[in-house]
Design an enzyme around this catalytic site. Structure first.
Site, short mmCIF file in Angstrom:
data_model
loop_
_atom_site.label_atom_id
_atom_site.label_comp_id
_atom_site.label_asym_id
_atom_site.label_seq_id
_atom_site.Cartn_x
_atom_site.Cartn_y
_atom_site.Cartn_z
N TYR A 57 0.81 -1.23 0.00
CA TYR A 57 0.00 0.00 0.00
C TYR A 57 0.84 1.27 0.00
CZ TYR A 57 -4.10 -2.82 0.20
OH TYR A 57 -5.07 -3.72 -0.15
N ARG A 60 1.69 1.94 -3.56
CA ARG A 60 0.55 2.46 -4.35
C ARG A 60 0.21 3.89 -3.95
NH1 ARG A 60 -3.97 -1.92 -3.73
NH2 ARG A 60 -5.18 -0.51 -5.07
N GLN A 92 -15.09 1.46 -6.41
CA GLN A 92 -14.35 0.37 -5.75
C GLN A 92 -12.88 0.77 -5.63
OE1 GLN A 92 -15.78 -3.70 -7.48
NE2 GLN A 92 -16.07 -2.17 -9.09
N ASN A 93 -12.52 1.87 -6.29
CA ASN A 93 -11.12 2.29 -6.33
C ASN A 93 -10.73 3.00 -5.04
OD1 ASN A 93 -11.21 1.32 -8.93
ND2 ASN A 93 -11.48 3.33 -9.87
N HIS A 110 -14.64 0.69 -0.83
CA HIS A 110 -13.52 -0.15 -0.38
C HIS A 110 -12.43 0.65 0.30
CE1 HIS A 110 -14.75 -3.49 -3.44
NE2 HIS A 110 -15.47 -3.50 -2.34
N CYS A 118 -6.60 3.72 12.91
CA CYS A 118 -5.82 3.33 14.08
C CYS A 118 -6.49 2.16 14.82
CB CYS A 118 -5.69 4.51 15.05
SG CYS A 118 -4.76 4.08 16.54
N CYS A 137 0.03 7.40 16.01
CA CYS A 137 -1.33 7.85 15.66
C CYS A 137 -1.49 9.30 16.14
CB CYS A 137 -2.35 6.96 16.36
SG CYS A 137 -4.03 7.63 16.35
N SER A 179 -14.42 -5.57 -13.60
CA SER A 179 -14.49 -6.93 -14.17
C SER A 179 -15.68 -7.71 -13.66
CB SER A 179 -13.21 -7.70 -13.80
OG SER A 179 -13.13 -7.80 -12.38
N LEU A 204 -13.67 -2.06 -21.21
CA LEU A 204 -12.79 -2.38 -22.34
C LEU A 204 -13.26 -3.63 -23.07
CD1 LEU A 204 -10.21 -1.24 -23.59
CD2 LEU A 204 -8.89 -2.87 -22.23
#
Ligand code: BV8
Ligand code: ZN
Length: 236
Positions: A57, A60, A92-93, A110, A118, A137, A179, A204
């Protein structure tokens, strides 16, 4: 197709961010450092090897700083600004490209890369940097207790009641760049159609759930989404 439409629900997936340079889950790059994505996006993986999941993560979150929203995000932001009826963009991104394009009526079912959670005090907060280093935190001061505020496999997506109400009240449900591989998002088209909505897929290639849609248009989001938004606003 347009005159009797007031309430729209849009569902987006990784395909809407693909042209911005963000990897999708099930493309050839559906692996990460040799790991199946499903093996990294679970609470078990995080318990077993938090450093590996944080690295996934953190990478990303860093990549997100280097990319930009694309024509599909901008078209959806225009729809958001100009559509006179109800609109909810359920994504969902976990990227913030819809927001960076200017969209407001967004729901991240999501979670988000730029949010931390935390496990010490349950606070959630905006977070842009790494989590792998175990930072304190800001709310309770505990170190190494922050996890990505992301919904993993086996965890309940956010705001499902709100999404369900929007789906059952929709006149039109449009699925873009997904998908149809993961539930409950993949089941939204059935909920909307059963409640009487028209259903359109922009992708697509036809998704796993294409046969649930009244209409599927194939193409790159950067082309098919602006064309669709133009149709909707041209008639509004
Ligand atoms: C839950 C965040 C229950 C992480 C993600 C067996 C049967 C049915 C269901 C299950 C089952 N076993 C387990 C389950 C449940 C599971 C599930 O569905 N598993 C699947 C694998 C079968 N689901 C869950 O666990 C969910 N939670 O069920 O909770 C519960 C109940 C009570 C109490 C507690 C819990 C939670 C799932 C959420 C997981 N998190 N993301 C992160 O981002 O790191 S999932 C992740 O994959 C995405 O968020 C998205 O949801 C999903 C699919 O990804 P897509 O966005 O669709 O991307 P993908 O690569 O797959 O496809 C891209 C598409 O774009 C393609 O079609 C491609 O053609 C197209 N495309 C590419 N380029 C372009 C393009 N289109 C247009 N233009 C382009 N340029
Ligand atoms: Zn805390």
């Amino acid at each position: 197709m347009i005159d009797d439409i007031s309430n729209i629900v849009v569902l987006t997936g990784a395909g809407v961010s693909a042209e911005s340079g963000l990897a999708t889950f099930r493309g050839p790059d559906g692996l990460w450092e040799g790991h199946r994505v499903e093996d990294v996006c679970t609470p078990e993986a995080f318990r077993r090897d938090p450093a590996l999941v944080h690295a996934f993560y953190d990478a990303r979150r860093e990549k997100l700083k280097a990319v930009e929203a694309n024509a599909a995000h901008r078209a959806l932001a225009r729809l958001d600004a100009e559509w006179p009826g109800k609109l909810l963009i359920v994504t969902q991104n976990v990227d913030d490209l819809h927001e960076r394009a200017g969209a407001k009526r967004i729901l991240h079912m999501h979670g988000e890369l730029k949010s931390a959670w935390c496990l010490g005090c349950d606070a959630r907060m905006k977070w842009e940097e790494d989590l792998g280093s175990g930072p304190p935190c800001p709310a309770c001061g505990a170190c190494g207790r922050l996890r990505p505020d992301i919904v993993w496999f086996g965890e309940m997506p956010y705001e499902m009641e709100r999404i369900d109400r929007a789906l059952t009240g929709a006149d039109l449900f449009v699925s873009i760049g997904t998908s149809g591989a993961v539930y409950p998002a993949a089941g939204f088209v059935q909920t909307a159609r059963y409640a009487g909505a028209r259903t359109l897929e922009l992708n697509l290639e036809p998704s796993l759930g294409s046969y649930h849609f009244h209409e599927t248009r194939t193409g790159r989001a950067g082309e098919v989404v602006p064309a669709w938004v133009g149709e909707m606003l041209g008639a509004a």
